[in-house]
Design a protein around this motif. Structure first.
Motif, PDB file in Angstrom:
ATOM      1  N   THR A 122       0.862  -1.179   0.000  1.00 16.11           N
ATOM      2  CA  THR A 122       0.000   0.000   0.000  1.00 16.11           C
ATOM      3  C   THR A 122       0.897   1.227   0.000  1.00 16.11           C
ATOM      4  OG1 THR A 122      -1.720  -1.185   1.214  1.00 16.11           O
ATOM      5  CG2 THR A 122      -1.822   1.223   1.243  1.00 16.11           C
ATOM      6  N   LYS A 131       2.032   0.195   4.071  1.00 16.87           N
ATOM      7  CA  LYS A 131       1.874  -1.134   4.665  1.00 16.87           C
ATOM      8  C   LYS A 131       2.262  -2.192   3.650  1.00 16.87           C
ATOM      9  CE  LYS A 131      -1.099  -3.962   7.567  1.00 16.87           C
ATOM     10  NZ  LYS A 131      -2.354  -4.038   8.327  1.00 16.87           N
ATOM     11  N   LYS A 152      -8.279  -3.335   1.578  1.00 20.03           N
ATOM     12  CA  LYS A 152      -8.633  -2.958   2.944  1.00 20.03           C
ATOM     13  C   LYS A 152      -7.683  -1.910   3.515  1.00 20.03           C
ATOM     14  CE  LYS A 152     -11.176  -7.012   4.613  1.00 20.03           C
ATOM     15  NZ  LYS A 152     -11.147  -8.182   5.535  1.00 20.03           N
ATOM     16  N   SER A 153      -6.391  -2.154   3.409  1.00 20.25           N
ATOM     17  CA  SER A 153      -5.415  -1.228   3.986  1.00 20.25           C
ATOM     18  C   SER A 153      -5.378   0.088   3.223  1.00 20.25           C
ATOM     19  CB  SER A 153      -4.014  -1.866   4.000  1.00 20.25           C
ATOM     20  OG  SER A 153      -3.973  -2.944   4.906  1.00 20.25           O
ATOM     21  N   ILE A 155      -7.812   1.585   1.689  1.00 19.29           N
ATOM     22  CA  ILE A 155      -8.975   2.383   2.102  1.00 19.29           C
ATOM     23  C   ILE A 155      -8.773   2.924   3.510  1.00 19.29           C
ATOM     24  CG2 ILE A 155     -11.436   2.253   2.644  1.00 19.29           C
ATOM     25  CD1 ILE A 155     -11.610   0.148   0.349  1.00 19.29           C
ATOM     26  N   LYS A 156      -8.245   2.100   4.398  1.00 16.07           N
ATOM     27  CA  LYS A 156      -7.998   2.510   5.785  1.00 16.07           C
ATOM     28  C   LYS A 156      -7.046   3.693   5.863  1.00 16.07           C
ATOM     29  CE  LYS A 156      -6.082   0.768  10.141  1.00 16.07           C
ATOM     30  NZ  LYS A 156      -5.497  -0.422  10.829  1.00 16.07           N
ATOM     31  N   PHE A 157      -5.967   3.661   5.049  1.00 18.66           N
ATOM     32  CA  PHE A 157      -4.942   4.705   5.102  1.00 18.66           C
ATOM     33  C   PHE A 157      -5.203   5.861   4.138  1.00 18.66           C
ATOM     34  CE2 PHE A 157      -2.432   0.979   6.610  1.00 18.66           C
ATOM     35  CZ  PHE A 157      -2.072   1.482   7.842  1.00 18.66           C
TER      36      PHE A 157
END
Length: 219
Positions: A122, A131, A152-153, A155-157
């Protein structure tokens, strides 16, 4: 009289030691029938080239007569520590802006794996790694992927994009039809999520394929 490995390290530094001498220091002692240098040479005989040492497992080491769990786990811990140091220092050294950067970052970890692993990097807009995660581990010939897990990561970051990387245990990095279909599927999802699919790379043995460049590179 020739210096023993530990004395040689103290006198000249670790860089002056041969590979089997470094292993001998990790083993510490030999057996009643052979000295520690002979035992370390037996460990060296487990692989064809020093780069293959990272593929050793506990059971591999313990096939050597004289290597018990304590000696085997000491070697494995040293290998893992070295891998983590290499990963962290490479990660901080420069951003992942080219396919060559990504290959150099991951080749030692991936090119000799016996199962397919799918890793997602990411990245922010400058190419810095936010990540790195192993998303899936498959069989020796295939891997099953849920596309939503790849993002997932990101979008999270709030990341700029992802690079998807997997290995081919056969050593041949040329993409399969399944690889083509997966890339197309992930590309469509990236457009819907506004997260760039920067590249999908396949790592083989001393070669890699980049979907971004549509080329196979021998190294």
């Amino acid at each position: 009289m020739q210096d023993l490995p530990r004395e040689k390290l103290i006198k000249y530094g670790a860089f002056a030691l041969d590979n089997h001498e470094l292993i001998a220091i990790l083993l510490r002692t030999g057996t009643k029938n052979e000295n520690v240098l002979d035992l370390s040479l037996k460990v060296m005989n487990l692989f064809r080239h020093i780069s293959y040492i990272k593929t050793l497992k506990l059971e591999d080491l313990m096939t050597v007569k004289g290597i018990n769990e304590a000696k085997a786990t000491t070697i494995l811990a040293a290998l893992e520590l070295g891998r983590r140091i290499h990963e962290k220092s490479h990660n901080k050294a420069k951003p992942m802006t080219t396919t060559e950067d990504i290959y150099e970052f991951l080749k030692d970890e991936m090119e000799l794996l016996e199962q397919e692993h799918l890793i997602v990097l990411t990245l922010d807009i400058k190419g810095s790694v936010l990540k790195k995660e192993t998303v899936y581990i498959g069989t020796t010939t295939s891997i099953t992927v849920s596309v939503k897990d790849l993002f997932k990561s990101a979008i999270k970051f709030g990341a700029y994009g992802i690079v998807m990387i997997h290995n081919h245990p056969t050593g041949d990095a040329r993409p399969s039809i399944q690889d083509d279909l997966l890339t197309e599927k992930v590309k469509k999802a990236s457009e819907l999520l506004s997260v760039e699919l920067i590249d999908h790379m396949i790592i083989g043995k001393f070669e890699y394929y980049s979907y971004k460049g549509r080329n196979l590179v021998k190294v």
